[in-house]
Design a protein around this motif. Sequence first.
Motif, PDB file in Angstrom:
ATOM      1  N   MET A 118     -31.303 -30.477  21.591  1.00  0.00           N
ATOM      2  CA  MET A 118     -32.719 -30.307  21.258  1.00  0.00           C
ATOM      3  C   MET A 118     -33.349 -31.583  20.741  1.00  0.00           C
ATOM      4  O   MET A 118     -32.656 -32.548  20.381  1.00  0.00           O
ATOM      5  CB  MET A 118     -32.878 -29.204  20.218  1.00  0.00           C
ATOM      6  N   ASP A 119     -34.676 -31.561  20.688  1.00  0.00           N
ATOM      7  CA  ASP A 119     -35.490 -32.611  20.080  1.00  0.00           C
ATOM      8  C   ASP A 119     -36.471 -31.961  19.123  1.00  0.00           C
ATOM      9  O   ASP A 119     -36.886 -30.804  19.335  1.00  0.00           O
ATOM     10  CB  ASP A 119     -36.273 -33.376  21.147  1.00  0.00           C
ATOM     11  N   PRO A 120     -36.869 -32.668  18.062  1.00  0.00           N
ATOM     12  CA  PRO A 120     -37.950 -32.138  17.213  1.00  0.00           C
ATOM     13  C   PRO A 120     -39.240 -32.005  18.013  1.00  0.00           C
ATOM     14  O   PRO A 120     -39.318 -32.442  19.166  1.00  0.00           O
ATOM     15  CB  PRO A 120     -38.084 -33.209  16.109  1.00  0.00           C
ATOM     16  N   ALA A 121     -40.244 -31.407  17.402  1.00  0.00           N
ATOM     17  CA  ALA A 121     -41.559 -31.317  18.042  1.00  0.00           C
ATOM     18  C   ALA A 121     -41.951 -32.676  18.616  1.00  0.00           C
ATOM     19  O   ALA A 121     -41.712 -33.721  18.004  1.00  0.00           O
ATOM     20  CB  ALA A 121     -42.595 -30.852  17.028  1.00  0.00           C
ATOM     21  N   ALA A 122     -42.538 -32.658  19.802  1.00  0.00           N
ATOM     22  CA  ALA A 122     -42.813 -33.897  20.524  1.00  0.00           C
ATOM     23  C   ALA A 122     -43.669 -34.865  19.727  1.00  0.00           C
ATOM     24  O   ALA A 122     -43.523 -36.087  19.852  1.00  0.00           O
ATOM     25  CB  ALA A 122     -43.478 -33.572  21.854  1.00  0.00           C
ATOM     26  N   ARG A 171     -32.002 -35.602  21.999  1.00  0.00           N
ATOM     27  CA  ARG A 171     -31.612 -36.516  20.930  1.00  0.00           C
ATOM     28  C   ARG A 171     -30.531 -35.921  20.031  1.00  0.00           C
ATOM     29  O   ARG A 171     -29.682 -36.639  19.497  1.00  0.00           O
ATOM     30  CB  ARG A 171     -32.855 -36.863  20.098  1.00  0.00           C
ATOM     31  N   TYR A 172     -30.548 -34.603  19.859  1.00  0.00           N
ATOM     32  CA  TYR A 172     -29.619 -33.940  18.962  1.00  0.00           C
ATOM     33  C   TYR A 172     -28.763 -32.933  19.720  1.00  0.00           C
ATOM     34  O   TYR A 172     -29.206 -32.321  20.695  1.00  0.00           O
ATOM     35  CB  TYR A 172     -30.376 -33.189  17.854  1.00  0.00           C
ATOM     36  N   ASN A 173     -27.543 -32.738  19.227  1.00  0.00           N
ATOM     37  CA  ASN A 173     -26.633 -31.750  19.785  1.00  0.00           C
ATOM     38  C   ASN A 173     -25.951 -31.044  18.619  1.00  0.00           C
ATOM     39  O   ASN A 173     -25.314 -31.695  17.775  1.00  0.00           O
ATOM     40  CB  ASN A 173     -25.592 -32.437  20.671  1.00  0.00           C
ATOM     41  N   ALA A 174     -26.103 -29.734  18.538  1.00  0.00           N
ATOM     42  CA  ALA A 174     -25.391 -28.940  17.537  1.00  0.00           C
ATOM     43  C   ALA A 174     -24.224 -28.249  18.220  1.00  0.00           C
ATOM     44  O   ALA A 174     -24.394 -27.622  19.271  1.00  0.00           O
ATOM     45  CB  ALA A 174     -26.312 -27.906  16.900  1.00  0.00           C
ATOM     46  N   VAL A 175     -23.041 -28.384  17.633  1.00  0.00           N
ATOM     47  CA  VAL A 175     -21.832 -27.782  18.203  1.00  0.00           C
ATOM     48  C   VAL A 175     -21.253 -26.804  17.191  1.00  0.00           C
ATOM     49  O   VAL A 175     -20.952 -27.186  16.051  1.00  0.00           O
ATOM     50  CB  VAL A 175     -20.793 -28.863  18.553  1.00  0.00           C
ATOM     51  N   TYR A 176     -21.108 -25.563  17.602  1.00  0.00           N
ATOM     52  CA  TYR A 176     -20.534 -24.520  16.763  1.00  0.00           C
ATOM     53  C   TYR A 176     -19.190 -24.112  17.365  1.00  0.00           C
ATOM     54  O   TYR A 176     -19.113 -23.782  18.555  1.00  0.00           O
ATOM     55  CB  TYR A 176     -21.469 -23.315  16.679  1.00  0.00           C
ATOM     56  N   GLU A 177     -18.121 -24.131  16.541  1.00  0.00           N
ATOM     57  CA  GLU A 177     -16.772 -23.910  17.039  1.00  0.00           C
ATOM     58  C   GLU A 177     -16.096 -22.769  16.292  1.00  0.00           C
ATOM     59  O   GLU A 177     -16.328 -22.568  15.100  1.00  0.00           O
ATOM     60  CB  GLU A 177     -15.934 -25.170  16.880  1.00  0.00           C
TER      61      GLU A 177
END
Length: 213
Positions: A118-122, A171-177
Amino acid sequence: MGLRPAPDESEAELRALADFYDTVHLAEVVRLNEGFVSGARYELTEPLDDETVPSWLAVYGIDGEESASAFVSRQRPVYTTGPPSFYRAAVVWRMIWESSGSVGARELTPGKMAMIGMDPAADATDAETAAFDDFYTRTHLPEIVSGLGYDRGTRFLLWHEFTHPAPGCPRYNAVYEAEDPEPRPPGVPPLTPGPRAWEERQVGWRAKYRRAA
């Protein structure tokens, strides 16, 4: 590294590809690239119909920025020749991510994981992006880990993009394991509302994977 095997591969060809990747290629990539410390392969469980998301994912751990920089700048090693299906597979993703915060278990052998790019608001300002980061790390990440039964949640910042479908990698990647590879009952617990840059975030992809090797 994210791959999509050719759509017309037979079951025998897919088995040959998986066997080569799991027993030869993963270990070879770790061994021949200085600073690589781990390798694992995952197979997509959700979504199944988005061609911008790889159906196979190879995840390699790198011990720091110096090793990552060296990998980017040097020629690729000569790897063992694989089956024909290895060369017919399309490279969908090839990126390097830098960890920017984690909650939950320090030591973990994931059986499954979810990834959200995801990216923050443009139009987010620097101050709004800082509020986005703070909310994501301190509030949202722990809520997802505890509420959906994951053992660890980690935020990553894009460090280097080699390959990604247009318009480019988030720009961002959240990984849940989670250790347990079995799916949990569907549902999302009540989540805390975030600042504007969070509420108007742009999600590039959501994907769930199960560990294959």
